[in-house]
Enzyme design. Structure first.
Site, PDB file in Angstrom:
ATOM      1  CB  CYS B 178      -0.942  -0.018   1.335  1.00  0.00           C
ATOM      2  SG  CYS B 178      -1.929  -1.371   1.383  1.00  0.00           S
ATOM      3  CB  CYS B 230      -6.087  -1.195  -3.003  1.00  0.00           C
ATOM      4  SG  CYS B 230      -6.705   0.498  -2.982  1.00  0.00           S
TER       5      CYS B 230
END
Lengths: 155, 269, 201, 104
Positions: B178, B230
């Site tokens: 991330c 994501c």
């Protein structure tokens, strides 16, 4: 269906029949008055679209305003608005030059409705967008280029 | 034989000395911000939230009950401000839950709907489509509230630690985590500005504006959906819907965003 | 294949600078293990870290010596073109730079991938939608020339960026088999060819 | 396939009523393909009208280039708080829907 409805209207008994149809849920009120302009929506080029709308040689006018972003992050949703300061404006149309079919939508304005509409359109690529306006039997136009770009990853 | 270290220095020097910072990009960003503002009025999330309200009140499932007695943390039936305080630790389940897993608990206990029906459905299909509508309805009732995550329970502290580890966890064929995209200030992918999710301001703008309607595909995405994509872009394996890793990440993001403003449902590119 | 073989070594080892307890880290690994599944080409073993990935999974970079060790190790993975030809077709290279597709669980094959270069880099004079995670590569060849060391360095950087910066955000395009040798050649041409929009207005 | 309700907001100020509407519709262009390469058939609103207490205030025609979940804002003279504004649409599959809202 549309043709039938027009005939109904012409016979003079239209209102009653329409009322009955609307009550039966078969048609929505008001819709029978509209008549989708297939030729205009299916025209490909600007010229053919203008022709189908009966708008030959619209004049550029400063009294017509086309608002929209200079750049759109996504062509799927591009906010555009059209206002006309020309008295007696009865119709507004939004055209996108480089779309597969130029005409995006048209709006007929009855007496009392302001020449000021906003909507959102799809753009396949960077293109000139046109606001076409009808007042009396004349047509006027405004142009704006809107750039379409890529936003996030994966493109 | 080339000395690679020397080459790097050469390349870096060339890059720093000659290439000007991309000023042109700023004007474009202004233009794009104007575009986003034009979209803020008339967020199609409203359409989804309206469906969600209907679903909330509609008797469903084997128990033919509505969700009106669902406790999202502020008491049965209270939705105002509830999602601004999620995820939270729930004593009745003994778990830290985000909005979606908590709604699954309510669907199971009140309506008798098997949580797996939600977990196994495709995005925006079947029970997941209903979940998205419910989420849109619930988060609308927290719009404008402050993010207030109760970090006192030890279970929350542990999930925060786990979430932070997950945030920095680099893996997969592209070595991404991330933090690769959300671990620095003022960066963007293509034209998309990336919030720095390590900071309060960045996390508040990111966490605080999801769930959201995405204009690019005309879909309303929940936070679980957002996180799932994501990970897809990171090229990892797929996170299981409602799994602990997704909740841990949400706790990390929400806790970092604490005090920020909720602007939900958001509207996104 | 080497990715799977390193797996056994790193499953339960902690990153060197990890401040928490070993128990917490074991719990974290167990959480990750039960939270992910194989979908399509994105197999579950993608969640198992390589040693250097693990070392780079913190909010701070590893110590200098550790970085140098990783870089030396990664440098060995770089394979330069066997035929000595570094440049392909810049037009193909541009397509690869533009495409951000490939290797997700919604992609059908692991072989047809884009480079995703524009996601992070400014590259050409005409593409305004570029990312800023990486440095601008505008006029790359024009600014740097095409001396052997620059060409070789650039090839290496595309092939395995970790050889030059252990925790670089840039994928190991060659080493991780994201791009083929031919695709890297095409990207090289895109960066260096005077006629490419990277160098020509 | 059931149609979904619209969201209509109408507010009067200085004798002019502003109407903002969000309409739930796919607005499928007929030019996209699904995962198997089959063309997804066009499905879009063709006609949309608005009335104020039963009197026509807007009649519009849409093509496929109007965005999914169309947004529309327009203004008409007159209108009083509590008056009804109704919007109706019809699509190329012959489905239609009418929703209304009171002017605030």
């Amino acid at each position: 269906m549309n043709k039938q409805r027009r005939n109904v209207l012409k016979t003079g008994t239209g209102a009653a029949v329409l009322g009955a149809l609307a009550a039966a849920g078969l048609i929505a009120p008001g819709i029978a008055l509209a008549d989708w302009n297939k030729a205009a929506f299916e025209a490909k080029s600007m010229a053919d679209t203008l022709k189908a709308l009966g708008a030959t040689q619209p004049a550029d006018s400063k009294d017509v305003q086309l608002t929209g972003p200079d750049i759109a992050e996504n062509g799927a949703v591009v906010p555009v608005g059209v206002t006309s300061a020309i008295a007696g404006t009865t119709m507004i149309a939004i055209l996108i030059d480089k779309n597969p079919n130029a005409l995006a939508g048209s709006f007929k304005l009855p007496e009392g409705t302001e020449a000021n509409v906003q909507t959102r359109v799809k753009m396949g690529q960077t293109s000139n967008v046109y606001a076409l306006v009808k007042a009396g039997d004349k047509f006027y136009m405004a142009t704006k280029e809107i750039k379409v770009t890529l936003g996030g990853c994966g493109g | 034989m080339v000395n690679p270290q020397k080459s790097i220095r050469l390349a870096l020097l060339a890059g720093l000395a000659v290439v000007p910072l991309a000023q042109a990009g700023d004007e474009l960003l202004d233009g794009i911000n104007a575009y986003r503002e034009a979209l803020a009025d008339g967020n199609p999330s409203e359409l989804v939230a309206a469906e969600g309200e209907e679903l909330w009140k509609m008797p469903r499932g084997p128990k033919n009950a509505s969700l009106e007695q669902c406790d999202l943390g502020l008491g049965p039936g209270v939705i105002k401000g509830a999602s601004a305080q999620l995820p939270r630790f729930f004593k009745d389940t003994g778990k830290v839950q985000d909005l979606e897993t908590r709604l699954m608990t309510c669907m199971e206990t009140l309506q008798g709907i098997d949580p797996q029906a939600v977990v196994k459905a495709g995005w925006l299909k079947g029970e997941k489509e209903k979940m998205a509508a419910l989420v849109a309805y619930v988060v609308t009732a927290s719009n404008g509230h402050k993010i207030r995550i109760d970090m006192r329970p030890p279970e929350m502290k542990k999930m925060y630690e786990m979430g932070k580890l997950a945030f920095y966890y680099r893996t997969g064929p592209m070595d991404f985590s991330c933090a690769t995209c959300h671990g620095d200030q003022g960066k963007r992918i293509r034209m998309q500005e990336l919030p720095d999710l390590r900071t309060q301001a960045g996390a508040a703008s990111g966490w605080g504006s999801w769930p959201a309607y995405r204009v690019s595909n005309g879909q309303f995405w929940t936070m679980q959906h957002r996180l799932n994509d994501c990970f897809r872009q990171q090229r990892t394996a797929e996170p299981i819907y409602g799994s602990d890793a997704t909740i841990a990440l949400s706790v990390y993001l929400a806790a970092t965003a604490n005090g920020g403003k909720v602007v939900t449902p958001g509207i996104k590119r | 294949m080497k990715k799977i073989s390193t797996l056994a070594f790193c499953l339960f080892a902690m990153p060197a600078a990890w401040a928490g307890s070993e128990d917490t880290y074991a719990e974290f690994k167990a959480m990750m293990d039960r939270s992910f599944k194989t979908t399509g080409i994105a197999a579950k073993h993608r969640m198992y870290q390589l040693d250097f990935q693990k070392a780079c999974s913190q909010d701070k970079q590893p110590a200098k010596a550790e970085m140098a060790r990783i870089e030396a190790e990664q440098l060995k993975t770089i394979r330069y073109p066997a035929d000595g030809k570094y440049f392909g077709n810049w037009k193909e290279g541009e397509k690869i730079a533009v495409s951000g597709r490939g290797l997700t669980w919604t992609d059908k094959t692991p072989h047809d991938n884009g480079g995703g270069c524009y996601n992070c880099h400014q590259m050409s004079h005409h593409e305004v939608s570029y990312g800023t995670i990486g440095p601008s590569l505008l006029e790359y060849g024009k600014l740097r020339g095409n001396a052997d060391d620059v060409v070789r360095y650039t090839w290496g950087k595309i092939y395995n960026a970790k050889a030059f910066n252990a925790c670089s955000n840039m994928p190991r395009n060659g080493d991780a088999e994201i791009l083929t040798e031919q695709q890297i050649k095409d990207l090289m041409a895109f960066l260096f060819d005077p006629a490419s929009p990277v160098n020509k207005k | 396939m059931a149609t979904k309700p619209m969201r209509i907001r109408a507010a009067v100020k200085d004798g002019v009523t502003e109407v903002k509407a969000l309409i739930a519709h796919e607005m499928e262009t007929g030019q996209r393909k699904d995962a198997n390469g089959a063309v997804i058939p066009a499905w879009f609103i063709t006609e949309l009208t608005a009335t104020h207490n039963g009197k026509l205030v807007l009649s519009s025609e849409f093509g496929t280039a109007i965005s999914k979940n169309p947004y529309l804002a327009f203004r008409f003279k007159g209108g009083a708080a509590g008056d009804k504004v109704a919007i109706s649409w019809k699509d190329n599959k012959g489905e239609s829907r009418t929703d209304e809202a009171a002017i605030a």
